[in-house]
Design a protein around this motif. Structure first.
Motif, PDB file in Angstrom:
ATOM      1  N   ASN A   1     -58.906 -22.780  24.300  1.00 41.26           N
ATOM      2  CA  ASN A   1     -59.197 -23.974  25.115  1.00 41.26           C
ATOM      3  C   ASN A   1     -60.564 -24.561  24.781  1.00 41.26           C
TER       4      ASN A   1
ATOM      5  N   THR B   1     -53.918 -38.387  35.362  1.00 42.95           N
ATOM      6  CA  THR B   1     -53.441 -38.688  34.019  1.00 42.95           C
ATOM      7  C   THR B   1     -54.373 -39.684  33.330  1.00 42.95           C
TER       8      THR B   1
ATOM      9  N   MET C   1     -59.082 -34.324  30.620  1.00 42.13           N
ATOM     10  CA  MET C   1     -57.922 -33.999  31.450  1.00 42.13           C
ATOM     11  C   MET C   1     -57.606 -32.502  31.401  1.00 42.13           C
ATOM     12  N   GLY C   2     -57.768 -31.891  30.224  1.00 40.01           N
ATOM     13  CA  GLY C   2     -57.540 -30.458  30.110  1.00 40.01           C
ATOM     14  C   GLY C   2     -58.526 -29.658  30.933  1.00 40.01           C
ATOM     15  N   ARG C   3     -59.797 -30.118  30.951  1.00 34.03           N
ATOM     16  CA  ARG C   3     -60.811 -29.423  31.756  1.00 34.03           C
ATOM     17  C   ARG C   3     -60.532 -29.586  33.242  1.00 34.03           C
ATOM     18  N   GLU C   4     -59.997 -30.753  33.625  1.00 35.96           N
ATOM     19  CA  GLU C   4     -59.653 -30.961  35.026  1.00 35.96           C
ATOM     20  C   GLU C   4     -58.462 -30.086  35.424  1.00 35.96           C
ATOM     21  N   LEU C   5     -57.501 -29.940  34.516  1.00 32.65           N
ATOM     22  CA  LEU C   5     -56.382 -29.032  34.780  1.00 32.65           C
ATOM     23  C   LEU C   5     -56.857 -27.582  34.834  1.00 32.65           C
TER      24      LEU C   5
ATOM     25  N   ALA D   1     -54.277 -32.820  37.651  1.00 32.60           N
ATOM     26  CA  ALA D   1     -55.311 -33.691  37.080  1.00 32.60           C
ATOM     27  C   ALA D   1     -54.830 -35.129  37.163  1.00 32.60           C
TER      28      ALA D   1
ATOM     29  N   TYR E   1     -57.102 -25.214  32.318  1.00 32.96           N
ATOM     30  CA  TYR E   1     -56.319 -24.217  31.592  1.00 32.96           C
ATOM     31  C   TYR E   1     -57.185 -22.998  31.295  1.00 32.96           C
TER      32      TYR E   1
ATOM     33  N   GLY F   1     -53.818 -32.262  27.539  1.00 32.13           N
ATOM     34  CA  GLY F   1     -55.086 -31.575  27.787  1.00 32.13           C
ATOM     35  C   GLY F   1     -55.758 -31.034  26.555  1.00 32.13           C
TER      36      GLY F   1
ATOM     37  N   MET G   1     -60.630 -28.685  24.720  1.00 32.40           N
ATOM     38  CA  MET G   1     -59.928 -29.406  25.786  1.00 32.40           C
ATOM     39  C   MET G   1     -60.513 -30.798  26.007  1.00 32.40           C
ATOM     40  N   SER G   2     -59.630 -31.747  26.280  1.00 32.25           N
ATOM     41  CA  SER G   2     -60.064 -33.083  26.675  1.00 32.25           C
ATOM     42  C   SER G   2     -60.522 -33.042  28.135  1.00 32.25           C
TER      43      SER G   2
END
Length: 616
Positions: free
Chosen positions: A514, A584, A520-524, A582, A526, A496, A517-518
């Motif tokens: 944060n 992957t 995926m990180g934004r979807e997670l 998220a 954090y 992420g 964030m990629s």
């Protein structure tokens, strides 16, 4: 007669002592740092005279330098308005940062309580350097935007502030004049922009002074466990500051500057880093082994101090007349942040604090970071204009590609001038043309730079800053006799792209930033302060984290659901486990570019390299 006169004089003195302070055109603020309850400070404001039936009072939505919506009104409670006789006036609170007061032509006094942002568990976390801290009898970080507000249409009136402080506490700031009377400090600001630009820290003093010609630099430290001291920083900052003064020609545009250094004794759910101001900078950093953190402290202080050039003396109207609740963003973050970041490293190589190889390695790392994480063909002026919303996730590139713009611009200026005129000369010429009280017109800056330098510089800025064309780094390195091998792209699995620190108490990794964030990180989703409990269904071990992460990545499958469990504090401040999910996805990674100094450059290459980064 004497008795009557004495009695009459006593009555006058008694009446004057109990009289209400007179209203003026100034905001008269009083803060009480002694009687603190529940980490809240009581604030009183004797308002300027208002000739309207309804007054609108604001706390800021956003502040300069952060380019993030924080809504400081959410930390205000128990807001009340009174006339001169103490009668309550009707107040409504239609929005987070707005209060409307009826019968405002009778308004005399406003009171409210301020809660600090450091230990807030609701809403978007405020980065520590942008926030407020209220620790009774320990530390108070008074970032003005968290304590003071303004009335609509009355932002440019003066501010007068008195602060009641605990015994033994010291006022620490860049204010040149602070008077002390009866245990309270008194200081003034020209307007709202000024008071926001002048942060203050209160604690038991640990300070040091560095003199740079006519400029006095204050280093003020709060380190609860005394791990980092002002004297330790003075020893490391003295050489840096003298080199920066020399780099800028030996004369600085400020009489006093302050480094306000807050070190966290425990991990807080806030981002860490630094925030620049015109004559000071605020730092919120982990309290850790001082020798380990020292190189980082030198780099970050170098960047922040160079902000005395931009945006202090060179800035657009959008910065000069900043709208704290509905800002219009300037196009020129490439200059405010990018050139400042470039200066912070270029100064160190020019002064011999780092080697040419170290400098080139740093620039190579920025090329890798920029091409890995951000959109390389996004217009930088459009990034700046849209950094609050549309291009929010591209903001971090101002410290990567922004510095590289500064580097290539410097090389091209030196090339055109046969080594006599670089980007620092350009910034000083802009400072002389404009200055702190004369902002430039945002749309005209590139045109002005072209006129004062060379047509080729206008072409550079229009193509690589205003335009969408990626910078051909090899072209500029080649001019200086530096061999460059372009970085190669590869696709890898990521968790992420958040910055992680370590909480010694819980022995867990913690999200400290944060910004980058990629997808995926934004979807997670954090959040700063999240502590990693498990990744991909596996608990994090106390040791061998590198091997653990490599094993997790090796087992990731594109398109599958990926789970991370974090420990997160809820609205009541209690920690609970939260499951984040998220899809992957792989992300592009760029391998480091190959950069090395040529052994046999041409005479022209060698001359330009010497003008740029000095002789070996």
């Amino acid at each position: 007669m004497n008795l009557i006169y004495t009695f009459f004089l006593t009555c006058i003195l008694f009446l004057n002592t109990n009289a209400n302070p007179a209203q003026s055109d100034a905001y008269q603020y009083s803060l009480d740092l002694i009687n603190v309850e529940n980490d809240q400070v009581q604030v009183e404001l004797i308002t300027p005279k208002i000739n309207k039936k309804v007054a609108v009072f604001y706390m800021p939505k956003i502040i300069p330098g952060t380019y993030t919506v924080y809504d400081f009104g959410r930390f205000i409670s128990d807001f009340k308005a009174f006339d001169k006789n103490g009668k309550t006036l009707a107040v409504t609170h239609p929005e987070t940062n707005t209060w409307k007061i009826k019968n405002a032509d009778q308004l005399y006094r406003v009171t409210y309580k301020v809660d600090d942002s450091f230990d807030s568990t609701s809403g978007k976390p405020v980065s520590g350097m942008s926030g407020t801290n209220i620790e009774a009898n320990k530390n108070f970080l008074l970032n003005g935007h968290g304590f003071y507000g303004y009335f609509k249409g009355m932002k440019f009136q003066p501010y007068q502030v008195s602060v009641k402080k605990p015994e033994g506490f010291a006022h620490q700031s860049a204010y040149e004049k602070v008077t002390v009377k009866s245990g309270a400090d008194y200081f003034e600001a020209n307007n709202y922009q000024h008071i926001v630009d002048m942060p203050v820290m209160y604690c038991r003093p640990d300070t040091a002074i560095v003199k740079l010609g006519d400029t006095e630099v204050l280093i003020a430290v709060y380190s609860p466990n005394k791990i980092i001291t002002a004297e330790f920083l003075r020893e490391r900052y003295t050489k840096l500051l003298h080199s920066q003064s020399d780099y800028l020609g030996g004369k600085l545009p400020v009489k006093k500057y302050a480094f306000l250094m807050y070190f966290m004794g425990e991990q807080l759910p806030i981002g860490t880093g630094a925030l620049e101001h015109n004559t000071s900078s605020v730092y919120c950093l982990p309290e850790m082994d001082r020798e380990r953190i020292a190189p980082f402290l030198v780099d970050i202080a170098s960047h922040e101090f160079f902000h005395i050039i931009t945006p202090l003396t060179v800035h657009a109207k959008e910065i000069h007349y900043f709208d704290f609740n509905d800002p219009d963003m300037s196009r020129h973050l490439w200059m405010y942040e990018g050139i400042t970041e470039y200066f912070s490293h270029h100064n160190q190589v020019r002064s011999g604090m780092i080697s040419q190889e170290q400098f080139l390695q740093r620039m190579g790392q920025k090329i890798q970071n920029s091409k890995s994480t951000y959109i390389d063909d996004l217009s930088f002026t459009k990034l700046s204009r849209g950094c609050l919303e549309k291009h929010e996730h591209q903001y971090g590139n101002v410290y990567e590609k922004g510095a590289l713009i500064g580097m290539c611009l410097d090389i091209e200026l030196l090339n055109q001038s046969e080594g006599k005129y670089g980007v620092v000369d350009m910034m000083q010429e802009l400072s002389n043309k404009y200055g702190s009280e004369k902002p430039f017109k945002d749309r005209q800056l590139i045109r002005e730079i072209k006129k004062m330098t060379y047509p080729e510089i206008g072409d550079f800025l229009n193509k690589y800053v205003k335009g969408k064309t990626p910078i051909p780094y090899q072209k500029y390195f080649d001019k200086t006799g530096v061999a460059y091998l372009s970085p190669k792209d590869t696709m890898v699995y990521s968790l992420g792209d958040v910055q992680l620190g370590y909480n010694d108490e819980t022995q867990r990794l913690v999200v400290t930033n944060n910004y980058s964030m990629s997808e995926m990180g934004r979807e997670l989703n954090y959040r700063v302060g999240d502590e990693l409990v498990s990744i991909g269904g596996q608990s994090l071990p106390p040791t061998g984290l590198r091997e653990f992460m490599e094993k997790i990545r090796a087992n990731m499958q594109e398109g599958k659901i990926f789970e991370v469990v974090v420990a997160r504090k809820n609205a009541d401040g209690k920690e609970e486990n939260v499951n984040l999910y998220a899809i992957t996805k792989k992300v592009k990674r760029v391998m480091p570019p190959g950069i090395e100094i040529m052994d046999n450059p041409s005479p022209q290459q060698l001359a330009l390299r010497n003008a740029w980064i000095g002789k070996r």
